[in-house]
Design a protein around this motif. Structure first.
Motif, PDB file in Angstrom:
ATOM      1  N   PRO A 370       0.791  -1.153   0.085  1.00  0.00           N
ATOM      2  CA  PRO A 370      -0.001  -0.023   0.075  1.00  0.00           C
ATOM      3  C   PRO A 370       1.106   1.238   0.089  1.00  0.00           C
ATOM      4  O   PRO A 370       1.950   1.335   0.591  1.00  0.00           O
ATOM      5  N   HIS A 371       0.384   2.462  -0.542  1.00  0.00           N
ATOM      6  CA  HIS A 371       1.448   3.251  -0.952  1.00  0.00           C
ATOM      7  C   HIS A 371       1.608   4.351   0.422  1.00  0.00           C
ATOM      8  O   HIS A 371       2.554   4.648   0.792  1.00  0.00           O
ATOM      9  N   ALA A 372       0.851   4.150   1.382  1.00  0.00           N
ATOM     10  CA  ALA A 372       1.022   4.627   2.985  1.00  0.00           C
ATOM     11  C   ALA A 372       2.221   4.001   3.506  1.00  0.00           C
ATOM     12  O   ALA A 372       3.046   4.483   4.116  1.00  0.00           O
ATOM     13  N   ILE A 373       2.178   2.353   3.696  1.00  0.00           N
ATOM     14  CA  ILE A 373       3.281   1.767   3.878  1.00  0.00           C
ATOM     15  C   ILE A 373       4.641   1.882   3.281  1.00  0.00           C
ATOM     16  O   ILE A 373       5.760   2.225   3.843  1.00  0.00           O
ATOM     17  N   LEU A 374       4.612   2.019   2.061  1.00  0.00           N
ATOM     18  CA  LEU A 374       5.585   2.408   0.996  1.00  0.00           C
ATOM     19  C   LEU A 374       6.279   3.729   1.247  1.00  0.00           C
ATOM     20  O   LEU A 374       7.388   3.721   1.622  1.00  0.00           O
ATOM     21  N   GLY A 375       5.482   4.649   1.441  1.00  0.00           N
ATOM     22  CA  GLY A 375       5.884   6.222   1.912  1.00  0.00           C
ATOM     23  C   GLY A 375       6.338   5.999   3.221  1.00  0.00           C
ATOM     24  O   GLY A 375       7.410   6.701   3.486  1.00  0.00           O
ATOM     25  N   MET A 376       5.860   5.524   4.183  1.00  0.00           N
ATOM     26  CA  MET A 376       6.382   5.259   5.593  1.00  0.00           C
ATOM     27  C   MET A 376       7.753   4.716   5.431  1.00  0.00           C
ATOM     28  O   MET A 376       8.979   5.246   6.001  1.00  0.00           O
ATOM     29  N   LYS A 377       8.091   3.491   4.671  1.00  0.00           N
ATOM     30  CA  LYS A 377       9.571   2.855   4.599  1.00  0.00           C
ATOM     31  C   LYS A 377      10.412   3.836   4.016  1.00  0.00           C
ATOM     32  O   LYS A 377      11.660   4.015   4.272  1.00  0.00           O
ATOM     33  N   LEU A 378      10.037   4.591   2.959  1.00  0.00           N
ATOM     34  CA  LEU A 378      10.985   5.650   2.143  1.00  0.00           C
ATOM     35  C   LEU A 378      11.221   6.755   3.122  1.00  0.00           C
ATOM     36  O   LEU A 378      12.286   6.944   3.173  1.00  0.00           O
ATOM     37  N   ALA A 379      10.338   7.242   4.093  1.00  0.00           N
ATOM     38  CA  ALA A 379      10.641   8.190   4.821  1.00  0.00           C
ATOM     39  C   ALA A 379      11.593   7.790   5.817  1.00  0.00           C
ATOM     40  O   ALA A 379      12.567   8.436   6.488  1.00  0.00           O
ATOM     41  N   GLU A 380      11.572   6.346   6.480  1.00  0.00           N
ATOM     42  CA  GLU A 380      12.452   5.989   7.455  1.00  0.00           C
ATOM     43  C   GLU A 380      13.949   5.662   6.862  1.00  0.00           C
ATOM     44  O   GLU A 380      14.942   6.051   7.373  1.00  0.00           O
TER      45      GLU A 380
END
Length: 509
Positions: A370-380
């Motif tokens: 999901p784009h929210a999980i992927l965005g969180m991983k990119l931010a981390e």
């Protein structure tokens, strides 16, 4: 003889003269000595007088000093006498007080003994009363105490629950009003134009003669351009216009800029087309980075990793349910900052989280997340703070919210997307279907590029000539068609065109 007598006379005269002179000298010397003795006596007397005067003055000074010291000693003695008298008085007072203290102690001891006697009597009376109460009630003291405590607990719980319910009802009413006020005020303070992405771009030309040059001999130019950009180029009877059709805005922009350079330059042939498209792709990539930099500067978001800035720039060429993703992210960031200010939180952090909340929609690779999980991983990955990463991952409830930034981002995302006309569900579904169509064909070995054109009615598959032969291309098109039939839902029919080119390249030096 006479000479002798004369010499003797002279000698006698000389002796007499010397004697006379000696007498005179002696008398003069005696006089000088006498005068000197007189002067010395006078000086001696004067010095004795001076010494006596000095001794007298010293004696007087010593007497004065002695008088002063004796006076001081007398003063000190007087002070010591006074202190001695005061100490004697204090000693007498202390003696009196000690006697009084002894009397007080004796009184306290007597009172203490009396209290102990009274306590013993009271304890005895208490035991008697307890025994009488136990006999009357039929309960022991511990049982009665437990019964009393339980009844008090129940009563306290009832009162506390009523009080809590009253407070909670009042808090809900106040919270609902306050939340509505903050949301309405936040929406009123941000006015953003609605941006709806289209699936076509119109390229204007000066005259219809250019259309023939764009098509080329037997259509080779237009085919090369479509193969290089992945965009369908529609050349019809529309005056002074060529339509670029494609679901990917980046591809359409590359095709538009490439056409502009080719038409301006005048040299249009397959080799030139590939060269220009390659250069324009690099220009668009630079424009993406520049757009990201401008966006973070405009919003006042600092310290972002360069890769995150690039992803923000890519949002310009992406849409979310028909709403331009960069416009949506900017709007969400401004809404988050306003709402955080209203709630007394850090507006800079809220703006940063709002800007980054949809970066999972524009990654370089597209994993099945999901784009929210992927965005969180990119931010981390790019060292963003934990509360911002949580706000990105939790804005669609994929992860648990751990900070106040997360609900703010979720609410502002909904505000931005829920306005009438902001989004179109059908466009998003259409784009997802075309992406799935391209990815399905790209999964086969030997496939280099795939382009879905004509609104998904045609799929062009470019394969490597060194990996797949002519006989295998027909087999590949059939396999892709069967897989589309079994795995995808689509209206009408989809045409699969497999293109295999053989190129020989050499250089003259």
């Amino acid at each position: 003889m006479e000479i002798v007598i004369g010499i003797a006379g002279l000698l006698i005269g000389a002796v007499i003269a010397w004697f006379v002179v000696g007498q005179r000298v002696n008398s003069r010397a005696k006089k000088i000595v006498g005068d000197a003795e007189k002067d010395a006596e006078v000086i001696k007397k004067n010095r004795l007088l001076e010494a006596k005067e000095e001794i007298l003055s010293m004696k007087n000074e010593a007497e004065k000093q002695a008088n002063i010291r004796s006076t001081k000693i007398q003063v000190v003695e007087n002070k010591l006498r006074q202190r001695e008298m005061s100490l004697n008085q204090r000693q007498e007072e202390l003696y009196k007080k000690s006697n009084e203290v002894d009397e007080v102690k004796q009184n306290i001891e007597l009172q203490h003994e009396a209290l102990e006697r009274r306590n013993a009597e009271a304890e005895k009376l208490h035991r008697q009363l307890v025994e009488r109460l136990e006999t009357i009630s039929g309960f022991s003291a511990d049982e009665a105490k437990e019964r009393l405590v339980e009844s008090l607990k129940d009563e306290a719980k009832t009162d506390a629950q009523a009080y809590i319910n009253e407070i909670m009802e009042e808090a809900k009413m106040t919270a609902n009003k306050e939340a509505k006020r903050i949301v309405v005020q936040t929406i009123q303070r941000v006015a953003t134009e609605t941006a709806i992405e289209n699936a076509i771009t119109v390229f204007h030309i000066d005259s219809d003669e250019v259309k023939g040059r764009i098509i080329g001999r037997e259509g080779r130019n237009i085919r090369a351009l479509e193969a290089a950009t992945g965009v369908e180029i529609v050349v019809d009877d529309t005056p002074e216009a060529i339509v670029l059709s494609g679901f990917d805005p980046v591809r359409r922009e590359i095709a538009r800029l490439s056409l502009h350079q080719l038409v301006t330059d005048g040299r249009i042939h397959p080799a030139r087309i590939e060269e220009v498209v390659s250069k324009v792709k690099k220009q668009v990539e630079d424009e993406i980075i520049e757009t990201g930099k401008r966006t973070v500067i405009d919003l006042g978001v600092h310290g972002l990793h360069p890769d995150l800035v690039r992803l923000i720039g890519k949002m310009k060429y992406r849409s979310s349910y028909g709403q331009n993703l960069l416009q949506h992210s900017r709007e969400t960031a401004n809404l988050c900052a306003i709402m955080a200010t209203e709630l007394g939180l850090n507006p800079k952090k809220a703006k940063r989280a709002g800007l980054l909340h949809d970066i999972g929609k524009v990654p370089d690779d597209e994993p099945e997340l999901p784009h929210a999980i992927l965005g969180m991983k990119l931010a981390e990955k790019y060292k963003e703070k934990p509360d911002i990463c949580n706000a990105i991952g939790a804005h669609h409830d994929e992860v648990e919210m751990t900070s106040l930034l997360a609900p703010i981002v979720q609410v502002c995302d909904a505000i931005s997307g829920a306005r009438p006309g902001a989004r179109r569900e059908i466009v998003e579904a259409y784009i997802k279907r075309l992406n799935d169509l391209e990815n399905l064909a790209l999964s086969y070995p030997g496939v280099i590029k795939t382009y879905a054109i004509q609104a998904g009615r045609e799929l062009r598959v470019i394969v490597g000539a060194d990996k797949i032969g002519d006989a295998e291309t027909e087999k590949l098109s059939g396999e892709i068609a069967r897989k589309i039939q079994t795995e995808m839902t689509y209206p009408g029919q989809v045409k699969i065109t497999v293109i295999r080119e053989t190129r020989a390249v050499s250089f003259a030096k």
